[in-house]
Design an enzyme around this catalytic site. Structure first.
Site, mmCIF file in Angstrom:
data_model
loop_
_atom_site.group_PDB
_atom_site.id
_atom_site.type_symbol
_atom_site.label_atom_id
_atom_site.label_comp_id
_atom_site.label_asym_id
_atom_site.label_seq_id
_atom_site.Cartn_x
_atom_site.Cartn_y
_atom_site.Cartn_z
ATOM 1 N N LEU A 145 2.172 -9.628 19.392
ATOM 2 C CA LEU A 145 3.302 -9.990 18.536
ATOM 3 C C LEU A 145 4.643 -9.659 19.183
ATOM 4 O O LEU A 145 5.613 -10.368 18.976
ATOM 5 C CB LEU A 145 3.185 -9.282 17.181
ATOM 6 C CG LEU A 145 2.169 -9.934 16.252
ATOM 7 C CD1 LEU A 145 0.761 -9.535 16.590
ATOM 8 C CD2 LEU A 145 2.486 -9.615 14.816
ATOM 9 N N HIS A 186 0.815 -1.224 0.000
ATOM 10 C CA HIS A 186 0.000 0.000 0.000
ATOM 11 C C HIS A 186 0.843 1.265 0.000
ATOM 12 O O HIS A 186 0.337 2.341 0.281
ATOM 13 C CB HIS A 186 -0.964 -0.014 1.193
ATOM 14 C CG HIS A 186 -1.938 -1.161 1.154
ATOM 15 N ND1 HIS A 186 -2.621 -1.595 2.259
ATOM 16 C CD2 HIS A 186 -2.325 -1.959 0.130
ATOM 17 C CE1 HIS A 186 -3.396 -2.620 1.912
ATOM 18 N NE2 HIS A 186 -3.229 -2.865 0.631
#
Ligand SMILES: [Zn+2]
Length: 280
Positions: free
Chosen positions: A261, A118
């Protein structure tokens, strides 16, 4: 949880991993994920290419919000998750990194050859002559053009768009390409805009040559990322997902770890280093 991380270490330790990362990887760097567990619902509708190029008022407001939002995005630093991915790459286990994020934090964390699906907010492009402008240079020009602009951002979206009352944005001066006077646009894919085909092709090529597709911090809500998981599943490539919260990729994944994470990835790296990279 321990068993899942151990299994993941076996998979990743076998090499030929392609990483597909999303907003959840950057939340621990202070960049909010409006779909993730932090639950920040987005108030403004995302900017579309049509609105940006055709509506001067909307464009002015966008640049004003983006000018405020950049202070947050531009100051963000890579977290332990980004550094863990870079370390796996350094160990030769990663075949490629595809990211849906536009924050550049993979590279800031030491990773190389990142496919930025993106785009990247740090780059700005002239829509007329194609010349690039660095974000730092642009910010300097915007500050000079708006010495009295004092509105403050209430919330920053992950694409660097800040939530500000429209009234506060009136009078913000947009700057144009220093070379040709053309319209400047952040080098990011807007809502309703398609990802450049060569970027998609490069990503599919990476995925199809992978032994494991490792999805990090993506809810896989948008097709732009989910299609790689669908392709991997179709090709018989195993899919592992580390994400905090529900993802739409679960039906295709053989292994799902639902945890932060910044905790899982450093532990994964430690296990792999112990298993496969013991100093002799
Ligand atoms: Zn230009």
């Amino acid at each position: 949880m321990r068993e899942r991380i151990a299994e993941l270490a076996d998979w990743v330790g076998a090499g030929d991993v392609v990483v597909l990362s999303g907003a959840g990887l950057s939340t621990e760097s202070g960049i909010p994920d409006y779909r993730g567990p932090s639950g920040l619902a987005r108030k403004a509708t995302p900017m579309t290419y049509q609105t940006f190029t055709r509506d001067a008022v909307a464009r002015r407001r966008y640049w004003a919000r983006s000018h405020l939002g950049w202070r947050n995005i531009g100051d963000a630093r890579p977290n332990d998750g980004h550094r863990a991915v870079a370390r796996l790459q350094e160990l030769g286990l990663v075949r490629g990194i595809i990211t849906q994020n536009v924050d550049g934090l993979h590279q800031a964390g030491g990773a190389a050859d990142v496919v930025e699906l993106h785009g990247n907010l740090a780059r700005v492009t002239c829509l007329d002559c194609g010349a690039p402008t660095g974000r730092a240079e642009l910010e300097t020009r915007l500050r000079r053009a708006n010495p009295d602009f004092a509105a403050t951002a209430a919330e920053i979206n992950p694409d660097g768009d800040a939530e500000v009352d429209d009234a506060a944005l009136d009078g913000f001066a947009v700057v144009d390409c220093a070379g040709c006077g053309g319209m400047l646009k952040p080098d990011v894919v807007y809502f309703g805009e398609t990802v450049p085909p060569e970027r998609v092709a490069a990503s599919f090529e990476l995925v199809c040559g992978a032994r494991t597709l490792l999805v990090l911090g993506s809810s896989l809500t948008v097709m732009s990322g989910r299609r790689f998981v669908l392709r991997a599943a179709k090709e018989g490539i195993r899919v592992a997902i580390v994400n905090q919260g529900v993802t739409r990729g679960e039906p295709y994944a053989s292994l799902v770890v639902d945890a932060p994470l910044g905790r899982v990835l450093p532990e994964l790296v430690r296990r792999i280093e112990d298993l496969y990279f013991v100093e002799t």
